[in-house]
Design an enzyme around this catalytic site. Sequence first.
Site, PDB file in Angstrom:
ATOM      1  N   TYR A  64       0.829  -1.207   0.000  1.00 47.63           N
ATOM      2  CA  TYR A  64       0.000   0.000   0.000  1.00 47.63           C
ATOM      3  C   TYR A  64       0.870   1.267   0.000  1.00 47.63           C
ATOM      4  O   TYR A  64       1.874   1.346   0.716  1.00 47.63           O
ATOM      5  CB  TYR A  64      -0.940   0.027   1.200  1.00 47.63           C
ATOM      6  N   SER A 169      -7.126 -13.256   0.974  1.00 48.06           N
ATOM      7  CA  SER A 169      -7.903 -12.168   0.387  1.00 48.06           C
ATOM      8  C   SER A 169      -8.155 -12.501  -1.078  1.00 48.06           C
ATOM      9  O   SER A 169      -7.248 -12.985  -1.769  1.00 48.06           O
ATOM     10  CB  SER A 169      -7.112 -10.861   0.516  1.00 48.06           C
ATOM     11  N   ARG A 225     -17.912   4.953  -6.159  1.00 47.73           N
ATOM     12  CA  ARG A 225     -18.791   4.946  -7.345  1.00 47.73           C
ATOM     13  C   ARG A 225     -20.265   4.975  -6.956  1.00 47.73           C
ATOM     14  O   ARG A 225     -21.107   5.421  -7.742  1.00 47.73           O
ATOM     15  CB  ARG A 225     -18.492   3.727  -8.238  1.00 47.73           C
ATOM     16  N   PHE A 227     -21.550   6.961  -5.077  1.00 47.90           N
ATOM     17  CA  PHE A 227     -21.939   8.368  -5.002  1.00 47.90           C
ATOM     18  C   PHE A 227     -21.805   9.085  -6.342  1.00 47.90           C
ATOM     19  O   PHE A 227     -22.446  10.112  -6.559  1.00 47.90           O
ATOM     20  CB  PHE A 227     -21.070   9.101  -3.964  1.00 47.90           C
ATOM     21  N   ASN A 230     -22.430   7.366 -13.126  1.00 45.27           N
ATOM     22  CA  ASN A 230     -23.564   7.784 -13.956  1.00 45.27           C
ATOM     23  C   ASN A 230     -24.310   6.615 -14.571  1.00 45.27           C
ATOM     24  O   ASN A 230     -25.258   6.822 -15.344  1.00 45.27           O
ATOM     25  CB  ASN A 230     -23.070   8.708 -15.094  1.00 45.27           C
TER      26      ASN A 230
END
Length: 308
Positions: A64, A169, A225, A227, A230
């Site tokens: 990270y 993971s 995404r 929020f 489209n």
Amino acid sequence: MTHALPRDLHCPRIATRANGLELSRIVAGMWRMVEWNMTVEQRVALIEQCVAMGVTSFDHADIYGNYGVEGLFGEALRAQPSLRDRIQLVSKCGIKLLSNKRPEHTIQHYDTTASHIVTSAEESLRQLHTDRLDLLLIHRPDPLMDFDEVAEAFTRLKQAGKVLHVGVSNFSRHQFEALNRRVELATNQVEFSPLHVAPMFDETFDGLQDLGIAPMIWSPLAGGRLFTSNEANAENLRLVVKEIADRLCQPFASVIFAWIMQLPSHPIPLTGSGRVEAIAVAVAGTSFKLSRTDWFAILRAARGHEVA
């Protein structure tokens, strides 16, 4: 419409499996910490504010922030050593990035050899300024992964006390179960959100529920995404969630976190924000349940069709 959070907000705890690792019900994801441009004091304050509201588990990976996040977090623990015994540290290994920090890497690839797992874990300990990881995960399944070798590396790290619990993971159900037969796994951290519902239907969650193991969830808000997208599905989904949130007088994102945590496999979502307010909104999702009707209204909007 914005809704005030309850003042007595406190995150509960959950065991990922019977008599196993305990994490906070919401885990603070640190993967963007480099981008937050915080001073050491601000990083200490963020960790302390999370702990104060019961968010005691912090998710990392060696890669990270271009191999930089663990070191930033470790500086905070060095500055405030008393924090370490109040928190759980999660990290991941198994991906080798092309990076100026690792000039010997000539191609981005996976490495789940025992030597790399052990070396990565020991480097994470150094970077995080700690003597143990509460949980170490294999970051991605590796086509060259030898289950016996991974189990041997995990066992060696546990016996040495350097890693207390192990997991994976992004593993499929079969991959998880194959490794879990060789060494006890605490969790499978997978992507899940209303815009990515595959684990609900590809046996990932069913398999974990069957074993009594709680998955961890990355990108529960679909990387933002939810929020901003489209796509027709996303726009309709926003309207549905907003109607439910307004009716329940809860924040929009809290409804999403509640929706995820209502699954019977007891998913444990990660946040991705350095803002305490955003983490608190996630914690608020632990304080209420959706009606079955509202839960399915979100699923229908997410998939764009009725259940058959």
